[in-house]
Motif scaffolding. Structure first.
Motif, PDB file in Angstrom:
ATOM      1  N   MET A 197      40.540  36.072 -45.755  1.00 34.90           N
ATOM      2  CA  MET A 197      40.210  36.128 -44.357  1.00 34.90           C
ATOM      3  C   MET A 197      38.910  35.384 -44.062  1.00 34.90           C
ATOM      4  N   SER A 198      37.937  35.491 -44.922  1.00 38.53           N
ATOM      5  CA  SER A 198      36.671  34.818 -44.654  1.00 38.53           C
ATOM      6  C   SER A 198      36.734  33.331 -45.009  1.00 38.53           C
ATOM      7  N   THR A 199      37.709  32.912 -45.793  1.00 39.58           N
ATOM      8  CA  THR A 199      37.825  31.516 -46.184  1.00 39.58           C
ATOM      9  C   THR A 199      38.031  30.597 -44.981  1.00 39.58           C
ATOM     10  N   PRO A 200      38.948  30.896 -44.049  1.00 41.86           N
ATOM     11  CA  PRO A 200      39.075  30.008 -42.880  1.00 41.86           C
ATOM     12  C   PRO A 200      37.791  29.965 -42.045  1.00 41.86           C
ATOM     13  N   VAL A 230      34.667  30.241 -43.209  1.00 38.43           N
ATOM     14  CA  VAL A 230      33.708  29.421 -43.939  1.00 38.43           C
ATOM     15  C   VAL A 230      34.067  27.947 -43.811  1.00 38.43           C
ATOM     16  N   VAL A 231      35.360  27.629 -43.935  1.00 38.87           N
ATOM     17  CA  VAL A 231      35.812  26.238 -43.811  1.00 38.87           C
ATOM     18  C   VAL A 231      35.531  25.718 -42.401  1.00 38.87           C
ATOM     19  N   GLY A 232      35.818  26.502 -41.397  1.00 40.62           N
ATOM     20  CA  GLY A 232      35.571  26.092 -40.017  1.00 40.62           C
ATOM     21  C   GLY A 232      34.101  25.878 -39.738  1.00 40.62           C
ATOM     22  N   THR A 233      33.269  26.762 -40.247  1.00 38.69           N
ATOM     23  CA  THR A 233      31.824  26.625 -40.069  1.00 38.69           C
ATOM     24  C   THR A 233      31.302  25.383 -40.780  1.00 38.69           C
ATOM     25  N   THR A 234      31.818  25.115 -41.968  1.00 34.58           N
ATOM     26  CA  THR A 234      31.397  23.932 -42.725  1.00 34.58           C
ATOM     27  C   THR A 234      31.793  22.655 -42.003  1.00 34.58           C
ATOM     28  N   ILE A 235      33.002  22.600 -41.501  1.00 35.12           N
ATOM     29  CA  ILE A 235      33.460  21.411 -40.765  1.00 35.12           C
ATOM     30  C   ILE A 235      32.637  21.224 -39.489  1.00 35.12           C
TER      31      ILE A 235
END
Length: 109
Positions: free
Chosen positions: A1-4, A6-11
């Motif tokens: 759940m936290s992976t999307p 983290v990915v969105g924040t990184t992008i």
């Protein structure tokens, strides 16, 4: 759940960083270039290099460029317009050196 998340924040962070870098580069390219002036004084015997620095041209400049540069610098430094006699003589000497009319060291000062 936290992976999307983290990915969105990184992008998003990468996109904002890229936007900042692009704007900084465009500002840097659009900034006017400041011309640095020769910090030293005059040499005893004027060389072609020093003459070119005084007039703001290359040592291998053509006759027309030398004359235009001489006129431009003399208008700003002519003794009749409040300029210095010493600077005017150095400007004239620089023109003569670049045109090959003298070998230097013929300054009145």
């Amino acid at each position: 759940m936290s992976t999307p998340l983290v990915v969105g924040t990184t992008i998003g962070a990468a996109a904002l960083g890229a936007r900042y870098l692009i704007r900084a580069w465009q500002t840097f390219k659009a900034a006017p270039r400041v011309r640095m002036f020769y910090p030293g004084g005059f040499d005893r015997d004027m060389t072609r290099r020093e003459a070119a620095l005084i007039l703001g041209v290359r040592e291998s400049a053509v006759l027309q460029k030398i004359k235009e540069a001489h006129r431009r610098v003399m208008v700003a430094n002519h003794p009749d317009a409040g300029g210095s006699h010493y600077l005017a003589s150095k400007i004239n000497e620089a023109k003569d050196v670049l045109l090959g009319k003298t070998k230097g060291a013929n300054s009145a000062f």
